[in-house]
Write a protein that holds these residues in place. Structure first.
Motif, short mmCIF file in Angstrom:
data_model
loop_
_atom_site.label_atom_id
_atom_site.label_comp_id
_atom_site.label_asym_id
_atom_site.label_seq_id
_atom_site.Cartn_x
_atom_site.Cartn_y
_atom_site.Cartn_z
N LYS A 125 31.75 -10.77 -52.18
CA LYS A 125 32.24 -11.07 -50.82
C LYS A 125 31.07 -11.52 -49.94
O LYS A 125 30.03 -10.87 -49.89
CB LYS A 125 32.90 -9.84 -50.20
N THR A 126 31.28 -12.62 -49.25
CA THR A 126 30.24 -13.14 -48.34
C THR A 126 30.58 -12.87 -46.88
O THR A 126 29.80 -13.22 -45.99
CB THR A 126 30.07 -14.65 -48.55
N ASP A 127 31.73 -12.26 -46.63
CA ASP A 127 32.16 -12.04 -45.24
C ASP A 127 32.21 -10.57 -44.86
O ASP A 127 32.96 -10.17 -43.97
CB ASP A 127 33.54 -12.67 -45.03
N LEU A 128 31.41 -9.73 -45.53
CA LEU A 128 31.40 -8.30 -45.20
C LEU A 128 30.74 -8.08 -43.84
O LEU A 128 29.86 -8.83 -43.43
CB LEU A 128 30.66 -7.52 -46.29
N PRO A 129 31.14 -7.01 -43.13
CA PRO A 129 30.56 -6.74 -41.81
C PRO A 129 29.06 -6.44 -41.89
O PRO A 129 28.56 -5.97 -42.91
CB PRO A 129 31.34 -5.50 -41.34
N GLU A 130 28.35 -6.69 -40.80
CA GLU A 130 26.93 -6.37 -40.72
C GLU A 130 26.75 -4.85 -40.68
O GLU A 130 27.70 -4.09 -40.45
CB GLU A 130 26.32 -6.99 -39.46
N ALA A 131 25.49 -4.43 -40.87
CA ALA A 131 25.18 -3.00 -40.99
C ALA A 131 25.60 -2.20 -39.77
O ALA A 131 25.99 -1.03 -39.89
CB ALA A 131 23.69 -2.82 -41.26
N ASP A 132 25.52 -2.79 -38.57
CA ASP A 132 25.83 -2.04 -37.36
C ASP A 132 27.27 -2.22 -36.90
O ASP A 132 27.67 -1.74 -35.84
CB ASP A 132 24.88 -2.46 -36.23
N ALA A 133 28.08 -2.93 -37.70
CA ALA A 133 29.47 -3.19 -37.33
C ALA A 133 30.40 -2.20 -38.04
O ALA A 133 29.99 -1.45 -38.93
CB ALA A 133 29.85 -4.62 -37.68
N LYS A 134 31.66 -2.21 -37.64
CA LYS A 134 32.66 -1.35 -38.29
C LYS A 134 32.83 -1.78 -39.74
O LYS A 134 33.00 -2.96 -40.03
CB LYS A 134 33.99 -1.47 -37.54
N PRO A 135 32.79 -0.84 -40.69
CA PRO A 135 32.87 -1.23 -42.12
C PRO A 135 34.27 -1.68 -42.51
O PRO A 135 35.25 -1.38 -41.82
CB PRO A 135 32.50 0.08 -42.85
N ARG A 136 34.34 -2.41 -43.61
CA ARG A 136 35.64 -2.77 -44.18
C ARG A 136 36.03 -1.63 -45.13
O ARG A 136 35.28 -1.29 -46.05
CB ARG A 136 35.55 -4.07 -44.96
N ARG A 137 37.19 -1.06 -44.90
CA ARG A 137 37.64 0.09 -45.70
C ARG A 137 38.74 -0.36 -46.66
O ARG A 137 39.75 -0.93 -46.26
CB ARG A 137 38.16 1.21 -44.80
N VAL A 138 38.51 -0.07 -47.94
CA VAL A 138 39.45 -0.50 -48.99
C VAL A 138 39.80 0.71 -49.87
O VAL A 138 38.92 1.48 -50.26
CB VAL A 138 38.84 -1.61 -49.86
N ALA A 139 41.09 0.86 -50.16
CA ALA A 139 41.54 1.86 -51.13
C ALA A 139 41.73 1.18 -52.48
O ALA A 139 42.40 0.15 -52.57
CB ALA A 139 42.85 2.48 -50.66
N PHE A 140 41.12 1.74 -53.51
CA PHE A 140 41.28 1.21 -54.87
C PHE A 140 42.14 2.19 -55.66
O PHE A 140 41.76 3.36 -55.85
CB PHE A 140 39.91 1.05 -55.54
N VAL A 141 43.29 1.71 -56.11
CA VAL A 141 44.20 2.53 -56.91
C VAL A 141 44.14 2.03 -58.35
O VAL A 141 44.52 0.90 -58.63
CB VAL A 141 45.64 2.45 -56.36
N ASP A 142 43.62 2.88 -59.23
CA ASP A 142 43.41 2.49 -60.63
C ASP A 142 44.23 3.40 -61.54
O ASP A 142 43.93 4.60 -61.68
CB ASP A 142 41.91 2.60 -60.97
N ILE A 143 45.29 2.86 -62.13
CA ILE A 143 46.13 3.63 -63.05
C ILE A 143 46.06 2.95 -64.41
O ILE A 143 46.57 1.85 -64.60
CB ILE A 143 47.58 3.71 -62.56
N GLY A 144 45.39 3.60 -65.34
CA GLY A 144 45.18 3.03 -66.66
C GLY A 144 46.05 3.66 -67.72
O GLY A 144 47.17 4.12 -67.45
N TYR A 145 45.52 3.71 -68.92
CA TYR A 145 46.30 4.21 -70.06
C TYR A 145 46.43 5.73 -70.04
O TYR A 145 47.45 6.27 -70.46
CB TYR A 145 45.64 3.76 -71.36
N SER A 146 45.40 6.43 -69.56
CA SER A 146 45.44 7.89 -69.66
C SER A 146 45.21 8.62 -68.35
O SER A 146 45.47 9.81 -68.27
CB SER A 146 44.41 8.37 -70.69
#
Length: 721
Positions: free
Chosen positions: A184-205
């Motif tokens: 990603k080239t559009d992430l917020p700067e260090a002093d800005a509000k972060p981008r928050r992402v939830a990663f849901v990973d459901i695999g075989y087990s």
């Protein structure tokens, strides 16, 4: 040097490599991007990956799956009992570690989980090496975030057995987040509000949910939760149980008594599950399942959802826990990324989308996101590959405490301390201070054993500090110990040293400009002498010898396992080479038998033909009789015998081909020479014609000039008359 990332899955494994300024997921010997996570044993050699899958049904008791879920476990662990439901080979105890008992090369043998994983990693190493045409050493391997210290150490030991240098053992969810953020080239700067992402990973087990904050050049994991027994195989098991009941009633077949039949139904159930992700119903047909009976059935999507209702009720639990631990609300998230094959199930997607109240995102490859993240991590750690700097701040999964015996000289001393709390940033280093007059020991253990998977022993390691003694005044030695939770998530007390309190002089800070007072300076322009004060500081005086006892295998044991693995590897190679020579001999017999009356016919006399055919017939009889299990050298010798008899005939044929080739070459050369001669003659003729034409042209020009008369000259001539 190569850059390789391995997503070691319970069912299949993906291998990523960095090349061509990007990440590629490579294919194996059968052109599949995913290699079955299986190890099998046969009468002559081992079967790894695709070969193990091919012979699985016919060799159930000698084939082991779910390799990574056995790492660092003991046989009495209740979760190992659960794994035995999915593993067809018998699991046994081997010196406190879980392993498998198999029949290999005609003998009963036992292999620990570390050995089995090491065997499989060796196969992956060879697959990557063949693709890259380079030796593979440095790798990054993924593991579930719920792995304990013992499980992580087992993975490191297995890598050493496979002769791999493990640069980082990275959590699955962290690898996914890295693969998402680093591009990603559009992430917020260090002093800005972060981008928050939830990663849901459901695999075989298993099922993992992570909340991750992204800023330019870094990611920080804020919370990770999981369900260790929620995945594709649990859906498959529900289907197998359903069909087992239906077949018993409808066809009078009890597949629970036949392991092969049960495995075939499980394979069919997995296909049905995938079909129902895109269709409303799916058929099942298996020929000669048991007792020469064919079975058939049809399942609707609604029926599947009803069968897995208990699972679906648990879908949102890890998500709720993750948001609570991260102290966030649903509306605080910027995106929800879905990863893992099981996230294709419509009912799961619907439940998660309903919980978040927003569309789900599928920008990552659901099957290969972990492998890509592992490869990016390897590229970052490798000195040979240039990649954008990206900092990774993972978190501690289980709280870790140190305990020690109370010093007799300090009766009110605490004897335990939680050093790494759950949610602390990892990797991390802490300095522990002890006041002692004699050597001492301390132990590391998990502070909350109830959080660990199964009945995992909470003990992590015992660390002995030596060389400790009272000073000349019979006072305490101040001991400093460096405890580090490293990049793999493994705890070590890396070093120890002692310090002394010493008095040192340090300058007194000058008063601020406004506080200065005017004073007479008797020495004119001389600078005033700076003021100093005496303070006590701790100064490092020497090292303290350390010894550690952990669940890692000692160097001698690792060396012997690596040697045993290398020996089995060479035996496998010999068996494969022998099989190749056998196939080569068989193919040569058929090829020569057809060619002796065809392309070699005019080059062999009737006696020679008869002799060659007789040799081929005898060799073929030997090959399908006593030669079926011969050595590599014997196959080579038989091939040489045939070539000795047929050699003169084949040589005449080759000589004839060579003569024809030389004749064609000579004819082509003559034609080419003729063309060159013609071209040269034509060029010469053109040059001669050009030379002849030039004097004639000059003469014509002179005559033309002489004949030309100007108009004024004509007028003058007319006037004179």
């Amino acid at each position: 040097m190569s850059v390789v990332g391995i997503d070691l899955g319970s069912q299949t494994t993906k291998i990523g490599v960095a090349r061509n300024k990007g990440i590629d997921i490579i294919t194996n010997e059968t052109s599949n991007r995913a290699t079955p996570s299986l190890v099998g044993f046969g009468p002559k050699s081992r079967y790894l990956g695709e070969n193990a899958k091919t012979q699985e049904i016919s060799n159930l008791k000698n084939t082991i799956s779910s390799l990574k879920r056995l790492a660092g476990r003991s046989l009495n662990d209740p979760e190992v009992t659960i794994e035995q439901e999915f593993i067809t080979a018998p699991l046994v105890d081997i010196n406190g570690q879980v392993g498998a008992e198999v029949t290999y090369r005609g003998e009963k043998q036992r292999f620990t989980a570390v050995q089995l994983i090491g065997m499989y990693l060796g196969k992956l190493r060879d697959t990557a090496s063949k693709e890259l045409r380079l030796p593979v050493s440095d790798v990054v391997i993924s593991c579930p975030p719920w792995f304990t210290d013992a499980q992580r150490r087992a993975m490191l030991d297995a890598s050493q057995v496979a002769n791999l240098k493990l640069l980082r053992l990275i959590n699955d969810n962290t690898a996914i987040a890295l693969g998402y953020g680093i591009t990603k080239t559009d992430l917020p700067e260090a002093d800005a509000k972060p981008r928050r992402v939830a990663f849901v990973d459901i695999g075989y087990s298993d099922y993992t949910c992570s909340i991750v904050e992204f800023r330019k050049g870094e990611l920080a994991v804020k919370a990770t939760t999981y369900d260790r027994h929620f995945g594709g195989r649990n859906f498959d098991k529900a289907l197998v149980d359903h069909f087992a009941k239906e077949f018993k009633e409808k066809f009078k077949l009890d597949i629970t008594t036949n392991a092969k039949a049960k495995l075939r139904v499980a394979a069919a159930a997995e296909k049905i599950k995938k079909i129902l992700s895109a269709n409303t119903s799916a058929p099942l047909n298996i020929e000669s399942l048991m007792d020469d009976k064919d079975v058939r059935a049809v399942l609707k999507r609604e029926e599947l959802e009803e069968l897995v209702r208990p699972l679906l009720e648990r879908v949102t639990v890890p998500i709720e826990q993750a948001l609570a631990e991260a102290k966030l609300k649903v509306e605080d998230l910027d995106a929800v990324e879905m990863v893992g094959g099981c996230t294709r199930v419509p009912s799961i997607k619907e439940a998660i989308a309903k919980f978040f109240g927003r569309p789900l995102s599928y920008t990552l490859n659901q099957d290969e996101a972990v492998a890509r993240g592992c490869t990016f991590s390897c590229a970052i750690l490798s000195p040979v590959f240039r990649v954008r700097d990206f900092a990774i701040h993972d978190i501690v999964t289980y709280p870790i405490e140190f305990t020690w015996e109370q010093s007799p000289d300090i009766p009110d001393e605490d004897t335990s301390l939680t050093v790494f709390n759950k949610g602390n940033v990892m990797p991390s280093t802490k300095i522990l201070t002890f006041y002692r007059k004699q050597p001492f020991d301390l132990e590391a253990r998990y502070a909350k054993p109830e959080m660990l998977p199964g009945k995992t022993n909470p003990w992590i390691g015992r660390f002995s500090v030596k060389g400790v003694k009272a000073d000349a005044q019979d006072d305490f030695m101040i001991c400093k110990l460096k405890a580090r939770l490293n990049i793999h998530g493994i705890l070590n007390v890396e070093s120890g040293y002692y310090v002394e309190d010493v008095e040192v002089e340090e300058p007194v800070p000058e008063a601020k400009e406004g506080d200065k007072m005017e004073t007479d300076q008797p020495n004119g322009d001389a600078e005033p002498k700076p003021k100093t004060r005496k303070v006590k500081k701790q100064q490092r005086k020497g090292e303290l010898p350390m010894s550690a006892g952990t669940s890692s295998l000692d160097e001698q044991t690792l060396a012997s396992l690596a040697e045993a693995e290398n020996q089995m590897y060479m035996e496998d190679k010999l068996v494969a080479d022998t099989e190749d020579k056998k196939n080569e001999l068989e193919a040569y017999i058929y090829e020569l038998r057809g060619a002796i009356d065809d392309k070699y016919s005019e080059f062999a006399s009737p006696e020679e033909k008869e002799k060659i055919k007789d040799k081929l017939e005898k060799t073929e009889d030997w090959l399908y009789d006593e030669g079926d299990d011969a050595t590599k050298a014997q196959y080579i010798a038989k091939m040489d015998d045939i070539k000795f008899v047929a050699g003169p005939v084949i040589q005449r044929y080759n000589d004839k081909l060579e003569e024809e080739r030389q004749a064609r070459f000579k004819a082509e050369e003559e034609v080419a020479a003729k063309k060159r001669a013609e071209a040269e003659a034509k060029k010469k003729a053109e040059e001669e014609a050009k030379k002849t034409a030039e004097p004639q042209k000059a003469e014509d020009t002179e005559m033309k000039d002489a004949e030309t008369v100007k108009p004024d000259e004509v007028e003058e001539s007319t006037g004179s008359k």
